[in-house]
Write an enzyme that holds these catalytic residues in place. Structure first.
Site, PDB file in Angstrom:
ATOM      1  N   ARG A  50       0.821  -1.216   0.000  1.00 15.43           N
ATOM      2  CA  ARG A  50       0.000   0.000   0.000  1.00 15.43           C
ATOM      3  C   ARG A  50       0.854   1.265   0.000  1.00 15.43           C
ATOM      4  O   ARG A  50       0.435   2.302  -0.509  1.00 15.43           O
ATOM      5  CB  ARG A  50      -0.889   0.021   1.243  1.00 15.43           C
ATOM      6  CG  ARG A  50      -1.911  -1.096   1.305  1.00 15.43           C
ATOM      7  CD  ARG A  50      -3.199  -0.648   0.631  1.00 15.43           C
ATOM      8  NE  ARG A  50      -4.219  -1.678   0.690  1.00 15.43           N
ATOM      9  CZ  ARG A  50      -5.186  -1.719   1.603  1.00 15.43           C
ATOM     10  NH1 ARG A  50      -5.232  -0.807   2.546  1.00 15.43           N
ATOM     11  NH2 ARG A  50      -6.082  -2.665   1.567  1.00 15.43           N
ATOM     12  N   ASP A 160     -12.626  14.467   8.514  1.00 14.71           N
ATOM     13  CA  ASP A 160     -11.874  13.255   8.185  1.00 14.71           C
ATOM     14  C   ASP A 160     -10.394  13.597   8.341  1.00 14.71           C
ATOM     15  O   ASP A 160     -10.028  14.779   8.404  1.00 14.71           O
ATOM     16  CB  ASP A 160     -12.150  12.815   6.744  1.00 14.71           C
ATOM     17  CG  ASP A 160     -11.872  11.327   6.525  1.00 14.71           C
ATOM     18  OD1 ASP A 160     -12.837  10.545   6.451  1.00 14.71           O
ATOM     19  OD2 ASP A 160     -10.686  10.943   6.440  1.00 14.71           O
TER      20      ASP A 160
HETATM   21  C1  LIG Z   1     -14.615   3.438   5.304  1.00 19.16           C
HETATM   22  S1  LIG Z   1     -14.635   5.186   5.395  1.00 19.16           S
HETATM   23  C2  LIG Z   1     -16.285   5.475   6.008  1.00 19.16           C
HETATM   24  C3  LIG Z   1     -16.941   6.687   5.402  1.00 19.16           C
HETATM   25  C4  LIG Z   1     -18.384   6.928   5.851  1.00 19.16           C
HETATM   26  N1  LIG Z   1     -18.443   7.237   7.249  1.00 19.16           N
HETATM   27  C5  LIG Z   1     -19.250   5.749   5.510  1.00 19.16           C
HETATM   28  O1  LIG Z   1     -19.643   4.987   6.402  1.00 19.16           O
HETATM   29  O2  LIG Z   1     -19.553   5.560   4.329  1.00 19.16           O
HETATM   30  C6  LIG Z   1     -13.627   5.485   6.851  1.00 19.16           C
HETATM   31  C7  LIG Z   1     -13.132   6.908   6.931  1.00 19.16           C
HETATM   32  O3  LIG Z   1     -12.618   7.118   8.245  1.00 19.16           O
HETATM   33  C8  LIG Z   1     -11.485   7.945   8.152  1.00 19.16           C
HETATM   34  N2  LIG Z   1     -10.664   7.781   9.360  1.00 19.16           N
HETATM   35  C9  LIG Z   1      -9.982   6.684   9.753  1.00 19.16           C
HETATM   36  N3  LIG Z   1      -9.317   6.926  10.896  1.00 19.16           N
HETATM   37  C10 LIG Z   1      -9.606   8.200  11.234  1.00 19.16           C
HETATM   38  C11 LIG Z   1      -9.200   9.051  12.311  1.00 19.16           C
HETATM   39  N4  LIG Z   1      -8.370   8.621  13.263  1.00 19.16           N
HETATM   40  N5  LIG Z   1      -9.679  10.313  12.340  1.00 19.16           N
HETATM   41  C12 LIG Z   1     -10.513  10.754  11.374  1.00 19.16           C
HETATM   42  N6  LIG Z   1     -10.922  10.010  10.325  1.00 19.16           N
HETATM   43  C13 LIG Z   1     -10.465   8.750  10.257  1.00 19.16           C
HETATM   44  C14 LIG Z   1     -10.794   7.465   6.882  1.00 19.16           C
HETATM   45  O4  LIG Z   1      -9.921   8.448   6.370  1.00 19.16           O
HETATM   46  C15 LIG Z   1     -11.987   7.183   5.968  1.00 19.16           C
HETATM   47  O5  LIG Z   1     -12.299   8.279   5.148  1.00 19.16           O
END
Ligand SMILES: C[S@@+](CC[C@H](N)C(=O)[O-])C[C@H]1O[C@@H](n2cnc3c(N)ncnc32)[C@H](O)[C@@H]1O
Length: 291
Positions: A50, A160
């Site tokens: 990745r 995010d």
């Molecule tokens: C799988 S996506 C989910 C998006 C949306 N909430 C949904 O359910 O469709 C997960 C998101 O969480 C964000 N994320 C992961 N760890 C995070 C953190 N520590 N703080 C903020 N955002 C985070 C990632 O960048 C990603 O955009």
């Protein structure tokens, strides 16, 4: 360099930077401390695969240089690193039962209360990815506001940690096939046909954009907002976090919600055994207990 890994790569006819054991251990600790993501030993090859693209994008020759960058300037790369090892997968009206609960039960109730109290309405989409979640929220909110017929100060905060995801959310321009979960009526109402460089794409209507504030925020770091929020959506985000990180996050969410305020999690996430401040009220919908 990890000799076995490099030999494996050579055998497989692959070239490119190899993630050594020490570098992998450094990355594991870094990612856990800054992103709450617990990477198992088995993820060594996955992380290497990745991150190779990130090394190329940064013009770095090896993982040693990448680790050095993280040591000297952790904040600049954190979002990209987290995006590379996790997923930004999302969709409009993903887990549609959440939007139905908002439309049929919660929003009418809150808007009725706000009419009386002249108060603000605030919803937080925490981990909003490329914007499909907060714009879906904005559609149901805009429609509910219209039905209620009064001017109410209502806003959605979308945060995010991934810079690429935030840039996409800010842009609000999507390929037509991304609109799969959006009804024909809503497509017509809330999207504009892109022109020029956006020809063939769907642009989120300015009226929805007005309702959404997009901002960078790492859920593990300090939060500048004081709340309260009427609802928090943190869906498909905590799946990467270990138990102590989830427990701490749920405690922090509870502080920003009023008694009875809902917290929405993703389809495979649960608070079971992690918090006694919330109770389950629907499919992956929790609410802060009324004391
Ligand atoms: C799988 S996506 C989910 C998006 C949306 N909430 C949904 O359910 O469709 C997960 C998101 O969480 C964000 N994320 C992961 N760890 C995070 C953190 N520590 N703080 C903020 N955002 C985070 C990632 O960048 C990603 O955009």
């Amino acid at each position: 360099m990890n000799a076995v890994a490099s030999q494996d790569q050579a055998t497989a006819g692959l070239t490119g930077p190899v993630l050594g054991d020490d570098e992998f251990q450094f990355l594991r600790t870094f990612v856990y401390q800054h992103c709450g993501i617990a990477l198992s030993e088995q993820k060594h090859q996955l992380v290497q695969g990745r991150l190779v693209r990130r090394l190329r994008a940064l013009g770095l020759k090896g993982f040693d240089a990448y680790c050095q960058l993280l040591r000297t300037d952790p904040d600049s790369e954190l979002g990209e690193l987290a995006s590379a090892i996790s997923t930004n997968v999302t969709a409009f009206f993903r887990e549609v039962h959440h939007f139905e609960a908002l439309t049929n039960e919660m929003l009418p109730r809150w808007l009725e209360q706000k009419r009386r109290e002249g108060d603000r309405l605030r919803i937080w989409s925490a981990g909003c990815s490329s914007g499909e979640e907060p714009y879906s929220l904005a559609m149901v909110l805009a429609e509910a506001l219209e039905r209620c017929g009064r001017s109410i100060d209502a806003k959605i905060l979308a945060t995010d940690l991934s810079p690429a995801a935030l840039a996409a959310a800010q842009k609000g321009v999507y390929p037509i096939e991304r609109l799969e979960g959006v009804s024909a009526e809503r497509r017509h109402r809330w999207f504009l046909r892109g022109e020029g460089e956006y020809a063939g794409l769907a642009c989120v209507h300015p009226k929805l954009r007005e309702l959404v504030t997009i901002a960078p925020l790492n859920l593990l770091h300090d939060w500048p907002m004081q709340g309260p929020f009427d609802a928090i959506l943190c869906r498909n985000v905590v799946i990467y976090f270990d138990q102590p990180t989830k427990q701490k996050l749920f405690r922090r969410f509870a502080r920003l919600l009023p008694a009875g305020g809902p917290l929405f999690l993703g389809h495979s996430e649960s608070m079971h055994g992690l918090s006694d401040e919330f109770e389950l009220i629907g499919r992956t919908i929790y609410r802060k207990k009324i004391a």
